[in-house]
Design an enzyme around this catalytic site. Structure first.
Site, short mmCIF file in Angstrom:
data_model
loop_
_atom_site.label_atom_id
_atom_site.label_comp_id
_atom_site.label_asym_id
_atom_site.label_seq_id
_atom_site.Cartn_x
_atom_site.Cartn_y
_atom_site.Cartn_z
N GLY B 13 -84.67 5.41 -8.74
CA GLY B 13 -83.30 4.71 -9.02
C GLY B 13 -82.68 4.22 -7.91
N LEU B 15 -82.84 0.41 -5.20
CA LEU B 15 -82.90 -0.92 -5.56
C LEU B 15 -84.05 -1.75 -6.44
CD1 LEU B 15 -81.40 -2.40 -2.19
CD2 LEU B 15 -80.24 -2.77 -4.30
N SER B 42 -79.71 7.00 -3.71
CA SER B 42 -80.96 6.78 -3.38
C SER B 42 -80.93 6.27 -1.69
CB SER B 42 -81.65 5.68 -4.15
OG SER B 42 -81.34 6.13 -5.52
N HIS B 43 -82.29 6.05 -1.27
CA HIS B 43 -82.36 5.77 0.25
C HIS B 43 -81.98 4.33 0.49
CE1 HIS B 43 -83.28 6.34 4.18
NE2 HIS B 43 -84.42 5.67 4.20
N GLY B 49 -78.41 -3.08 8.49
CA GLY B 49 -78.46 -4.28 9.11
C GLY B 49 -78.31 -5.56 8.25
N GLY B 50 -79.23 -5.50 7.30
CA GLY B 50 -79.09 -6.59 6.27
C GLY B 50 -80.54 -6.97 5.51
N PHE B 141 -82.35 -10.79 13.90
CA PHE B 141 -83.10 -9.63 13.72
C PHE B 141 -84.45 -9.83 14.40
CE2 PHE B 141 -82.48 -6.16 10.57
CZ PHE B 141 -81.26 -5.81 10.78
N GLN B 255 -94.50 2.39 9.88
CA GLN B 255 -93.67 1.87 10.84
C GLN B 255 -92.80 2.92 11.77
OE1 GLN B 255 -89.89 -0.86 10.11
NE2 GLN B 255 -91.43 -2.22 10.83
N HIS B 257 -89.29 2.68 14.04
CA HIS B 257 -88.33 2.13 14.33
C HIS B 257 -87.83 2.18 15.87
CE1 HIS B 257 -84.20 0.32 14.41
NE2 HIS B 257 -84.47 -0.45 13.19
N LEU B 267 -80.64 6.63 11.79
CA LEU B 267 -81.07 5.24 12.18
C LEU B 267 -79.69 4.60 12.94
CD1 LEU B 267 -82.95 2.84 12.21
CD2 LEU B 267 -81.95 2.11 10.02
N GLU B 270 -81.03 -2.12 13.38
CA GLU B 270 -81.69 -3.43 14.37
C GLU B 270 -80.40 -4.46 14.67
OE1 GLU B 270 -85.57 -4.21 13.72
OE2 GLU B 270 -85.47 -6.18 13.62
N ARG B 301 -90.71 -4.79 15.32
CA ARG B 301 -90.51 -3.34 15.47
C ARG B 301 -91.64 -2.62 16.11
NH1 ARG B 301 -87.09 -1.92 9.97
NH2 ARG B 301 -85.11 -2.76 10.73
N HIS B 373 -90.05 5.35 10.41
CA HIS B 373 -88.91 4.52 9.76
C HIS B 373 -89.18 4.17 8.42
CE1 HIS B 373 -85.42 2.40 9.11
NE2 HIS B 373 -85.99 1.30 8.95
N GLU B 398 -90.83 0.03 -1.75
CA GLU B 398 -91.33 0.79 -0.70
C GLU B 398 -92.64 1.70 -0.93
OE1 GLU B 398 -88.91 2.91 2.07
OE2 GLU B 398 -90.62 3.47 3.42
N ARG B 409 -93.83 -4.29 8.90
CA ARG B 409 -92.60 -5.08 8.20
C ARG B 409 -91.50 -5.28 9.24
NH1 ARG B 409 -87.50 -3.42 6.81
NH2 ARG B 409 -87.95 -1.25 7.33
N VAL B 415 -84.77 -4.29 2.01
CA VAL B 415 -84.16 -4.10 0.92
C VAL B 415 -84.32 -5.73 0.43
CG1 VAL B 415 -82.18 -2.67 1.28
CG2 VAL B 415 -82.04 -5.00 2.55
#
Lengths: 250, 661
Positions: B13, B15, B42-43, B49-50, B141, B255, B257, B267, B270, B301, B373, B398, B409, B415
């Site tokens: 559940g 995004l 959810s995570h 950051g965006g 970024f 990855q 971070h 976290l 970034e 990254r 990350h 993911e 990535r 997101v």
């Protein structure tokens, strides 16, 4: 609360005692009781670290709810020495006598020990206040977005920061008496949409959703919600803002 | 036997799952979303950051468009991604963000006139135009040519998740939370749903559907140090693997971070560096420009994380009781900026470390160290998001190896992928569910339920000497030690051996409480073997891949080897009794690429073994470009690499000042 002050006072590696409410309502043999756990405190220890420590080293049967462990998801609200708080953001060093009592957050369905069901209530609340944009405008997603004044977007964001942790409900006297009371979380949600330029709802529309004692007129302004909100949301001013609007609806 | 029937079943559940649910519900399909936690927890909510989308609204992103976003993404992936998927993604991302704006995500907006920004640690004034006033703002970024990352302060994932979750509730999507999928129901190579354990009371329930979507997120928690939420155990990916039919892609692509805070591993976005924050060593020296003169702190990254560890190895780390770390300094951005645009970062740093990052000078520096990350690997799918080996099993976000990210990535693309894949894959998935009718039997469903019931009883009956929490710690330690930022053959070989031993050991445990109900130790006892299987896929894949690409870095094979390794690692688990995955490879078609393999523009130079086809393809591309001189960029793109998108997603995106050009 000045953290630095407390940190200076504690002796590193002291023993702390967590007194935790234990009960599994689905297990007929289980009876509600408190259980003491003694652990060695480590620098910067949070209740998340302490509880994980107990689960993995002392008692593999202890249930609790953590997800992000960073104070942003709202999963781990519980009653810490009498106050509703996010466990992941609570440092054990804050408690100078080294004694911490943990109870599950009240006003939600209890699952086991410190674990509760917030999803059912929060989703029902979101549906009840119609927690989404109401607009007749069909957005063409290939075209430029509708411009919004930067300050207005920031104001909406401010109210959008709620994480549905339930602490406002656990701090609310009305909620204890009225099971269907929307609480600060629900009322401020309506304020969030009322100031969003994308939402076309009128005050009359909002009155239909919150214009009763389970809604805006149930609040007794005791401010428990605002005192405990871990995101420092302006709950009381926004509830007052909605109440002023609702009082004027004929 | 508890069976719940629906048309479209979505596991997860966050995004990706919720946006998919909107796609299926809008097609009139009955839709159920299963989630281990209330969906708004959810995570996805942790994304700070965006979201990348080439809107090109701010003066700092002028000239941005799908082509630039595409090139950044491909380079970021170290040419490991599927370029078709990258194209599908970049064209849909602006649409996704505009859809979200319409759903009320309070994106930070541009104000006309002058504003002060920090670029390369110097104050500069930029001037925004009248036309862009009120449009969605974006920040810089890592690994991007333009300021492309749109944001709501540093709580972007939270606001996106709430908007999408509320839209799902509006449409009557049914959400069942505190439910964990523990096996996939399939018959004749087709997926028909999942067996679920109710985490409240331990009940087993079969959820049966015409199509099943896994949107269960990453597997970061197989590492000791991870920024991931504690639910990111990869169980959804593991149960796909356990079918023996569905396959996983690039599991070794993990990855790290650059800037989680020490020691909690939470976290720090970034956006800290995007907005002008810098990294410092024990002498307070800003070291990144020495390693990466062009991109500095804002290389991709994988590169920044490696440079940080290199610098620590050169003796420049800061000592602490938790080992060495470096400093992240955002105090130079000023208190006002931090309290508006990086407020969660400030809150995290104050709460967990007692440091106010807005304090000037050394006092405000935050201790950081690279940690796990993001999982680039996941359930291998085709461009439509469906498993190529198991019909009816879709995957997005993911959890999937779709494969947008290849071996690294870009920040802001996660997101963005979650929502965009929810739109694109969601549409293909909805069509599948519409066209497909149940062709399984209650006998089959019963067999899968019984298997899980027997398995749980078997676990409770184990009478061994080990405890599952210790095994889990050992797995996380060995992954941290030997399958981390720097890898080598010896360490990886050892990791595979240790993990294999640990997997066998998961049957030599004892569980204290024997109840099938709410039992945290039982939860771990069925999860950990699944996690170890994923860890084995990552370690084995890393051991076999004798090159360095993106986040996968081999000290004994330091070059990116396009001649031998332009291929995707595919792992499968052929038999339940196996203790190692089966590894195979899928070639990446160089001749079909829109952007031929080359140097990324950051990272170490001269460490590339070229594939002869790369040069050939580059030449072909040049010739096509020459031939089509005078054509617009869309015609050129179509000539280089035609691709498809459903609905109206292929329409051109409007931009301020340039219209649809």
């Amino acid at each position: 609360m000045n953290r630095q002050h407390h940190q200076d006072e504690i002796i590193e590696g002291r023993e702390i005692t967590l007194t935790i409410f234990r009960y599994d309502p689905n297990n007929k043999e289980s009876k509600p009781h408190y259980q003491d756990y003694k652990i060695a405190e480590t620098p910067g220890m949070t209740l998340y670290i302490a509880l994980i420590n107990i689960l993995t080293r002392i008692d593999h049967d202890l249930s609790f709810d953590f997800v992000c462990r960073a104070g942003i998801c709202g999963s781990c609200a519980m009653v810490v020495n009498g106050k509703p708080r996010l466990a992941c953001k609570t440092l054990t060093s804050e408690f100078t006598d080294g004694k911490i009592t943990l109870l599950p957050l009240p006003t939600f369905q209890h699952i086991k020990d410190l674990s509760i069901d917030t999803g059912t209530w929060m989703n029902a609340m979101s549906v009840k206040v119609e927690s989404w944009i109401h607009s007749k405008e069909q957005v063409d997603i290939s075209k430029l977005e509708k411009p919004i004044e930067p300050e207005v977007a920031d104001e909406v964001f401010e109210l959008d920061r709620c994480i549905e942790c339930g602490i406002c409900l656990a701090s609310c006297s009305t909620r204890v008496m009225r099971e269907d009371f929307l609480g600060a979380v629900g009322l401020v949600r309506t304020a969030r949409f009322a100031i969003d330029p994308h939402d076309e709802r009128t005050d009359d529309d909002f009155y239909e959703l919150i214009g009763d004692d389970d809604g805006i007129f149930g609040c007794m302004s005791l401010l428990g919600c605002e005192d405990h909100c871990p995101k420092d949301l302006p709950l009381q001013t926004k509830i007052a803002y909605m109440r002023r609007k609702m009082v004027e609806v004929k | 036997m508890k069976i719940v029937y629906t048309d479209a079943l979505i596991v997860g559940g966050g995004l990706a799952g919720l946006r998919t649910a909107i796609a299926t519900k809008d097609k009139g399909l009955e839709t159920i979303v299963l989630s281990m936690v209330p969906v708004k927890r959810s995570h996805s909510a942790a994304a700070q950051g965006g979201m990348q989308a080439s809107l090109g609204n701010t003066v700092m992103s002028q000239g941005d468009n799908e082509d630039v976003h595409f090139a950044d993404t491909v380079k970021g992936s170290d040419w490991g991604c599927d370029q078709d998927v990258a194209r599908m993604f970049v064209n849909t991302a602006p649409k996704a963000i505009r859809e979200l704006a319409g759903w009320g995500v309070p994106w930070s907006r541009i104000g006309r006139g002058d504003r002060e920004v920090i670029i390369n640690s110097k104050k500069e004034t930029i001037t925004e135009s009248n036309e862009s006033h009120g449009l969605i703002n974006s920040r810089d970024f890592g690994g991007t040519k333009k300021w492309r990352t749109c944001y709501t302060s540093d709580a972007t994932g939270h606001t996106m998740l709430y908007a999408v979750a509320n839209e799902a509730l509006k449409r009557g999507v049914v959400i069942h939370d505190k439910k964990e999928a523990i096996s996939i129901i399939h018959e004749d190579g087709k997926c028909w749903g999942v067996v679920v354990r109710d985490l409240k009371n331990g009940d087993l329930i079969a959820y049966v559907a015409r199509g099943t979507m896994m949107a269960t997120g990453g597997y970061g928690r197989i590492y000791k140090q991870s920024t991931n939420a504690i639910i990111c155990k990869g169980i959804g990916v593991a149960i796909a693997l356990e079918t023996g039919i569905a396959q996983l892609g690039n599991m070794e692509a993990v990855q790290f971070h650059p800037t989680p805070i020490v020691p909690s591993g939470i976290l720090l976005t970034e956006g800290c560096r995007g907005d002008g924050g810098i990294l410092r060593d024990k002498d307070g020296y800003r070291f990144m420009p020495d390693y990466e003169p062009e991109k500095k702190e804002l290389a991709s990254r994988d590169v920044v994380s490696r440079r940080m560890i290199e610098h620590i190895r050169a003796g420049k780390g800061v000592d602490s009781p938790y080992g060495e770390h470096l400093w992240l300094d955002i105090s130079i951005l000023g208190r006002e900026h931090i309290e508006k645009n990086l407020r969660d970062v400030q809150d995290i740093s104050k709460t967990f470390n007692g440091i106010d990052p807005a304090d000037e000078g050394k006092k405000g520096w935050m201790p950081v160290l690279p940690m796990q990350h993001y999982s680039m690997g996941g359930i291998r799918t085709n461009a439509k998001g469906e498993s190529p080996t198991m019909k009816g099993l879709f995957c997005a976000g993911e959890a999937a190896c779709w494969d947008l990210h290849g071996f690294n990535r870009l920040g802001g693309n996660s997101v963005s992928e979650a929502v965009v894949s929810g739109m694109i894959v969601g549409e293909y998935f909805a069509n599948y569910c519409k066209e497909t009718h149940l062709a399984t039997h209650t006998l089959t469903i019963k067999r899968f339920l019984q298997e899980q019931s027997d398995y749980l009883d078997e676990i409770l009956a184990y009478d061994g000497e080990y405890n599952i929490f210790d095994i889990k710690d050992e797995m996380r330690n060995i992954m941290q030690e030997d399958v981390g930022i720097f890898r080598n053959g010896e360490g990886l070989k050892e990791a595979v051996e240790v993990l294999e031993t640990l997997l066998k050991r998961t049957k030599q445990i004892s569980v204290g409480s024997k109840i099938r109900g709410n039992n945290p130790e039982l939860n771990e006892s069925y999860r950990v073997p699944k996690m170890i299987k994923l860890a084995l896929c990552a370690a084995k894949g890393a051991l076999e891949r004798t090159e360095s690409r993106g986040a996968h870095y081999r000290e004994d094979y330091t070059k990116r080897d396009d001649a031998n390794w332009l291929k995707r690692t595919i792992t499968s688990w052929k038999n339940p009794e196996d203790t190692l995955p089966t590894v195979s490879y899928e070639e990446i078609d160089i001749k079909g690429m829109e952007l031929a393999p080359a140097f990324r523009g950051y990272g170490r130079k001269g460490s590339l073994i070229e594939n002869p086809l790369s040069g050939e393809r580059a030449k072909e591309i040049e010739e096509i470009k020459k031939k089509l001189k005078g054509c617009d960029r869309f015609e050129l793109q179509d000539a280089l690499m035609p691709y498809k998108l459903p609905l109206n997603f292929k329409e051109k995106n409007e931009r301020v000042g340039v219209g649809y050009e």
